[in-house]
Design an enzyme around this catalytic site. Structure first.
Site, short mmCIF file in Angstrom:
data_model
loop_
_atom_site.label_atom_id
_atom_site.label_comp_id
_atom_site.label_asym_id
_atom_site.label_seq_id
_atom_site.Cartn_x
_atom_site.Cartn_y
_atom_site.Cartn_z
N ASN A 1 0.81 -1.22 0.00
CA ASN A 1 0.00 0.00 0.00
C ASN A 1 0.85 1.28 0.00
O ASN A 1 0.40 2.30 -0.50
CB ASN A 1 -0.91 -0.02 1.24
CG ASN A 1 -1.52 1.33 1.52
OD1 ASN A 1 -2.47 1.76 0.85
ND2 ASN A 1 -0.97 2.05 2.51
N TYR B 1 3.36 9.23 -11.87
CA TYR B 1 2.52 8.44 -10.95
C TYR B 1 1.71 7.41 -11.75
O TYR B 1 1.62 6.24 -11.36
CB TYR B 1 1.61 9.39 -10.18
CG TYR B 1 0.70 8.74 -9.16
CD1 TYR B 1 1.20 8.34 -7.92
CD2 TYR B 1 -0.65 8.54 -9.42
CE1 TYR B 1 0.35 7.75 -6.97
CE2 TYR B 1 -1.49 7.96 -8.49
CZ TYR B 1 -0.99 7.56 -7.26
OH TYR B 1 -1.83 6.99 -6.33
N LYS C 1 2.00 3.26 -11.34
CA LYS C 1 0.81 2.46 -11.00
C LYS C 1 0.48 1.47 -12.13
O LYS C 1 0.03 0.36 -11.87
CB LYS C 1 -0.39 3.36 -10.67
CG LYS C 1 -0.21 4.16 -9.37
CD LYS C 1 0.02 3.29 -8.14
CE LYS C 1 -0.03 4.06 -6.84
NZ LYS C 1 0.33 3.26 -5.66
N ILE D 1 -9.74 8.86 -2.93
CA ILE D 1 -10.01 8.39 -1.58
C ILE D 1 -9.65 9.53 -0.62
O ILE D 1 -8.62 10.20 -0.80
CB ILE D 1 -9.17 7.12 -1.23
CG1 ILE D 1 -9.13 6.14 -2.41
CG2 ILE D 1 -9.70 6.46 0.04
CD1 ILE D 1 -10.42 5.55 -2.88
#
Ligand code: NAP
Length: 244
Positions: free
Chosen positions: A89, A154, A158, A187
């Site tokens: 994570n 980024y 990912k 989130i």
């Protein structure tokens, strides 16, 4: 019931904290990792230890550094022969034009988000292969699927995480190890706290669900995926309120 063991990287706040608390409530011994935010990690530890039967161990370290990951797994092996679950994570974001990004910024982003998953998976899989069981869950992003302007680096790391997920799933399915990824939308964590109130409102309007997700919603889905049939492997599962 046999004690089960999980390592959650980046567990001091946000999504990792929610996942750590969820698995602790469900009876797992949780190895809690972060790089620098030890006070926040200790708060998570105290919360777990106050649960009936709650158990956890703090294993700090930069998961983007292979030596520190090897040292973390030596600490884990003092407590258990291996992990049942690894949740990769830990991660950082970077917003800005690619042409303005420095070598150091790229190296740090790559190490924290993707090399970290490679190093932790490599260590965890050695034990999982011996046990012929295990689960790995990679916390990825919807930008890894569709790409985002001003988040090219980024998006790339990912995407790399999604590729790692699919390839590891094939490589370790014969050992009964399932590897999946969660492609998160927006989130509500510290990662998005740089947004102004106006930017938050505009972004929420773009999301069909009309809001950011709570990290506990991601943790609930993580629990369901880890408890899914072993046959579900190599999947990148979206949780984005219909955004992409
Ligand atoms: P967050 O609130 O900023 O938490 C990040 C966690 O990762 C912290 O515990 C941080 O601890 C840890 N961390 C960062 N680099 C590390 C390293 N090199 N070694 C060890 N720990 C490290 O972020 P979040 O929103 O919960 O994000 C968690 C994951 O979800 C990330 O991979 C992120 O890319 C992904 N994600 C988030 C969103 C979102 O909207 N929030 C969307 C898509 C994907 P320290 O500060 O102590 O290093």
């Amino acid at each position: 019931m046999n004690q089960k063991y999980i390592l959650v990287t980046g567990a001091s706040r946000g999504i990792g904290r929610s996942i750590a608390l969820k698995f602790a409530r469900e009876g797992y011994h949780v190895f809690l990792n972060c790089r620098t935010s030890l006070n926040e990690l200790e708060e998570v530890q105290n919360k777990i230890l106050s649960m009936p039967g709650g158990s956890c161990t703090i294993t700090t370290g930069d998961v983007g550094d292979p030596d520190q990951v090897r040292r973390m797994f030596q600490e884990i092996h003092k407590i258990c022969p291996g992990l049942d679950v690894l949740v990769n994570n830990a991660g950082i974001s970077h917003i800005g034009l690619l042409i303005d990004m420095t070598d150091n910024e790229w190296d740090r982003l790559l190490a924290s988000n993707l090399s970290s998953a490679f190093y932790c998976s490599r260590e965890a899989l050695k034990d999982m292969v011996s046990a012929k069981s295990g689960r790995i869950l990679n916390i990825s992003s919807m930008w890894g699927t569709v790409g985002a302007s001003c988040e090219a680096a980024y998006s790339a790391v990912k995407s790399g995480m999604n590729g790692l997920t699919k390839a590891l799933a094939k490589e370790y399915a014969p050992s009964h190890i399932a590897v999946n990824a969660l492609a998160c939308g927006v989130i509500d964590t510290e990662m998005n706290h740089q947004l102004s109130a106006e930017e938050r409102a505009a972004l929420a309007e773009d999301i069909p669900a009309g809001r950011f997700a709570d990290p506990d919603e991601v943790a609930d889905l993580a629990w369901q995926i880890i408890n899914s049939p072993e046959y579900m492997t190599g999947q990148v599962i979206g949780i984005d309120g219909g955004y992409i």
